[in-house]
Motif scaffolding. Sequence first.
Motif, PDB file in Angstrom:
ATOM      1  N   PHE A  39       0.826  -1.212   0.000  1.00 57.93           N
ATOM      2  CA  PHE A  39       0.000   0.000   0.000  1.00 57.93           C
ATOM      3  C   PHE A  39       0.859   1.261   0.000  1.00 57.93           C
ATOM      4  N   LEU A  41       4.069   1.547  -0.757  1.00 53.27           N
ATOM      5  CA  LEU A  41       4.954   1.636  -1.923  1.00 53.27           C
ATOM      6  C   LEU A  41       4.175   2.040  -3.176  1.00 53.27           C
ATOM      7  N   ALA A  44       3.801   5.672  -3.011  1.00 48.68           N
ATOM      8  CA  ALA A  44       5.045   6.394  -3.276  1.00 48.68           C
ATOM      9  C   ALA A  44       5.486   6.274  -4.738  1.00 48.68           C
ATOM     10  N   LYS A  47       1.547   6.317  -7.987  1.00 51.76           N
ATOM     11  CA  LYS A  47       0.448   7.111  -7.466  1.00 51.76           C
ATOM     12  C   LYS A  47      -0.791   7.060  -8.367  1.00 51.76           C
ATOM     13  N   THR A  51      -5.069   7.112  -7.652  1.00 54.04           N
ATOM     14  CA  THR A  51      -5.830   8.334  -7.920  1.00 54.04           C
ATOM     15  C   THR A  51      -6.891   8.114  -8.998  1.00 54.04           C
ATOM     16  N   ASN A  58     -11.934   7.754  -5.195  1.00 55.50           N
ATOM     17  CA  ASN A  58     -10.951   7.058  -6.012  1.00 55.50           C
ATOM     18  C   ASN A  58     -10.551   5.770  -5.297  1.00 55.50           C
TER      19      ASN A  58
ATOM     20  N   TYR B  78      -6.040  13.263   2.022  1.00 53.78           N
ATOM     21  CA  TYR B  78      -5.748  11.844   1.962  1.00 53.78           C
ATOM     22  C   TYR B  78      -4.552  11.414   2.824  1.00 53.78           C
ATOM     23  N   ILE B  81      -5.166   9.585   5.970  1.00 54.96           N
ATOM     24  CA  ILE B  81      -5.589   8.181   5.887  1.00 54.96           C
ATOM     25  C   ILE B  81      -4.376   7.258   5.899  1.00 54.96           C
ATOM     26  N   ILE B  82      -3.333   7.624   5.162  1.00 50.88           N
ATOM     27  CA  ILE B  82      -2.123   6.795   5.109  1.00 50.88           C
ATOM     28  C   ILE B  82      -1.562   6.630   6.519  1.00 50.88           C
ATOM     29  N   ALA B  84      -3.253   6.947   9.373  1.00 50.58           N
ATOM     30  CA  ALA B  84      -4.179   6.168  10.196  1.00 50.58           C
ATOM     31  C   ALA B  84      -3.962   4.664  10.007  1.00 50.58           C
ATOM     32  N   ARG B 224      -9.523  18.204  -6.497  1.00 44.37           N
ATOM     33  CA  ARG B 224      -9.268  16.767  -6.528  1.00 44.37           C
ATOM     34  C   ARG B 224      -8.120  16.360  -5.598  1.00 44.37           C
ATOM     35  N   LEU B 227      -8.310  14.526  -2.194  1.00 46.26           N
ATOM     36  CA  LEU B 227      -8.643  13.106  -2.128  1.00 46.26           C
ATOM     37  C   LEU B 227      -7.491  12.228  -2.594  1.00 46.26           C
ATOM     38  N   GLU B 228      -6.348  12.875  -2.873  1.00 51.36           N
ATOM     39  CA  GLU B 228      -5.216  12.115  -3.405  1.00 51.36           C
ATOM     40  C   GLU B 228      -3.992  12.267  -2.506  1.00 51.36           C
ATOM     41  N   PRO B 229      -3.079  11.264  -2.554  1.00 46.00           N
ATOM     42  CA  PRO B 229      -1.882  11.351  -1.725  1.00 46.00           C
ATOM     43  C   PRO B 229      -1.067  12.596  -2.041  1.00 46.00           C
ATOM     44  N   GLY B 230      -0.567  13.265  -0.993  1.00 49.43           N
ATOM     45  CA  GLY B 230       0.265  14.445  -1.198  1.00 49.43           C
ATOM     46  C   GLY B 230       1.716  14.085  -0.947  1.00 49.43           C
ATOM     47  N   ALA B 233       3.854  10.406   1.729  1.00 44.58           N
ATOM     48  CA  ALA B 233       4.513   9.130   1.470  1.00 44.58           C
ATOM     49  C   ALA B 233       5.303   9.172   0.180  1.00 44.58           C
ATOM     50  N   SER B 234       5.961  10.322  -0.096  1.00 46.74           N
ATOM     51  CA  SER B 234       6.592  10.439  -1.404  1.00 46.74           C
ATOM     52  C   SER B 234       7.944   9.724  -1.458  1.00 46.74           C
ATOM     53  N   SER B 235       8.656   9.629  -0.308  1.00 44.05           N
ATOM     54  CA  SER B 235       9.932   8.918  -0.338  1.00 44.05           C
ATOM     55  C   SER B 235       9.723   7.485   0.151  1.00 44.05           C
ATOM     56  N   PRO B 236       9.947   6.498  -0.729  1.00 45.43           N
ATOM     57  CA  PRO B 236       9.655   5.107  -0.353  1.00 45.43           C
ATOM     58  C   PRO B 236      10.409   4.643   0.899  1.00 45.43           C
ATOM     59  N   SER B 239       8.939   6.191   4.031  1.00 46.01           N
ATOM     60  CA  SER B 239       7.621   5.626   4.382  1.00 46.01           C
ATOM     61  C   SER B 239       7.769   4.241   4.986  1.00 46.01           C
TER      62      SER B 239
END
Lengths: 102, 512
Positions: A39, A41, A44, A47, A51, A58, B78, B81-82, B84, B224, B227-230, B233-236, B239
């Motif tokens: 989830f 990964l 990251a 994406k 979306t 979504n 969003y 949620i990640i 949580a 939009r 409702l989408e990841p910002g 969690a951009s660096s694997p 995260s």
Amino acid sequence: MKIKAHQLIESIEFKKLVRTRWTVSFVLLFFLFLNYYGFILIIALKKEWVTEKLGTGNYGLYAGASVILFSWLLTFIYVFWANRYYDQEVEVLKSKLESETR
Amino acid sequence: MESSLGQPNFISVLFFVVFVVLTLGITYWAAKKTKTSSEFYAAGRSITGFQNGLALSGDFMSAASFLGISGMVALKGYDGIIYAVGWLVGWPALMFLLAEPLRNLGKYTFADVLAFRLKQKPIRIVASVGGILVTITYSIAQIVGSGKLINLMFGLPYELAVLIVGGVMLLYVLFGGMIATTWVQIIKACLLLFGVTLLVILSLAQFGFSLENLFSAVETKFGRTALEPGGFASSPIDSISLGLALMFGLLGLPHILMRFYTVPDAKEARKSVAYATTFIGYFYIIIPIVGFAAAVLIGREQIAGIDKGGNMAAALLAELLGGTPFLGFIAAVAFATILAVVAGLTLAAASTISHDLYFNVFTEGKATEDEQVSVAKKATVVFSIVSILLGILFKDQNVAFMVGLAFAIAASGNFPALFLSIVWKNFSTLGGVFSILIGSVSATLFIIFSPTVWVDVFKFDQAIFPLKNPAIVSMSLAFISAFIFSKLFPDENASAKFESEKVRVYLGVGAE
């Protein structure tokens, strides 16, 4: 026939019990990892998968709840297995133990 | 919307007083049943799996989860949620790896498990350091947070709020021990689950009971992207590292682990985790709805205007939907939440000091029952005073990183040694000692040198350690040092005891 504790842990039944216990645990842990780290990964690295629109929301919005539900399900698979199999095996093995070692 | 938040309103004070009177009544009842050390530390092992599942939820779901995550969803969408989801995934891991062995091997603290095979003194001293570091950092984060929250909600001065929380919590633990703490946590869990469910139902009623309508309202108002990841969690690697800390940190939190000794056997320990996972999972699934509804119905600007972290989103939403009475109820729930968590932490610290350090190390197991209970009570008082004073001292500091620090130390210091002592025959005393020390110290240093503290708190330009959360590195270091030092300094006594440990771990024979 009653046996002593150190004989019991050398027995095939006991070794099998321990092996099965950790196999079940690690298989379930593997799915937990796949579920949760998959989830994060995907968020990251891919994406666009989360979306994509699903109704007015979504996939990602429902994915969060699904990860929790799936983790919960794994926990209950463990409980189900332990109640059905593990506890009974433990009772059988304990009944073989000599009374003074209990 | 005009908000009465921040003024002491009659109804919230009333709810709060009712809660405190009720829980102190329980403490009075529990005090009569709390004479022996087993009753003080482990409620006489009389708690059922269902009750313990609720109490574990009450011990774990902090105000940071309730107010923090709903606020994060309200302001950032969003990403909340990640975050949580990460709080739940430790529970299945706790079930698979630790819950039953822990119950079968230990007596009152997680160090009992380590000391089953390893040399008592060194391993207990080091495990206590790991345990106390976790509880004190977690406590400070909770207490500073509580002071600010109560200040915002009731308008009480910060210091007074901290004193009230600390004082009431001290009464629970000091007189009622584990029995009172358990019931406070059970009541709090019920109140929290009820309060949040009601908040969700009232929120959804505004959107025709349709998530679709809620999501489209969010999209219309904030676009939009809400409702989408910002950026969260951009660096694997970052995260995954945070994920590891959240997941395995749970398996090293002393106040959570000690709850497993309150149930009679391993089967009840298993049930406890199953119930706890159910309640906590339910909570984290529905809490984002509160955040989204608050964003739409109240607006991000007003939420952030009252508290820039968004912590007041749930409270403002409650006031909008249910008026002052509901605001009062939610405020009292937040207060109860903090009290229950801090009481659990204090009890864990007190049992480490009295059971591990005083009883097993200092008197080498020779102290009488009365002496043990008396030292446990003194330790409770001392730990409470220290955390209250530190809470006041850290008033204007940014302590948000401290919960992360507690989880990182728990995951890197406590968990690897605990797990290896159960599964690895050749795990030695020095392997354990160095695993705990290197895990805890490296986690602490890496956090200090990380962007969260080095840049955000100390205001340096560049972080020395690149990750925001060190668990991926510090946990690996703990496992590697456990392996190296166990190989270099084997412990024949410990390997010899592995047989009797196995009978106890897997069959529960001889477990207390």
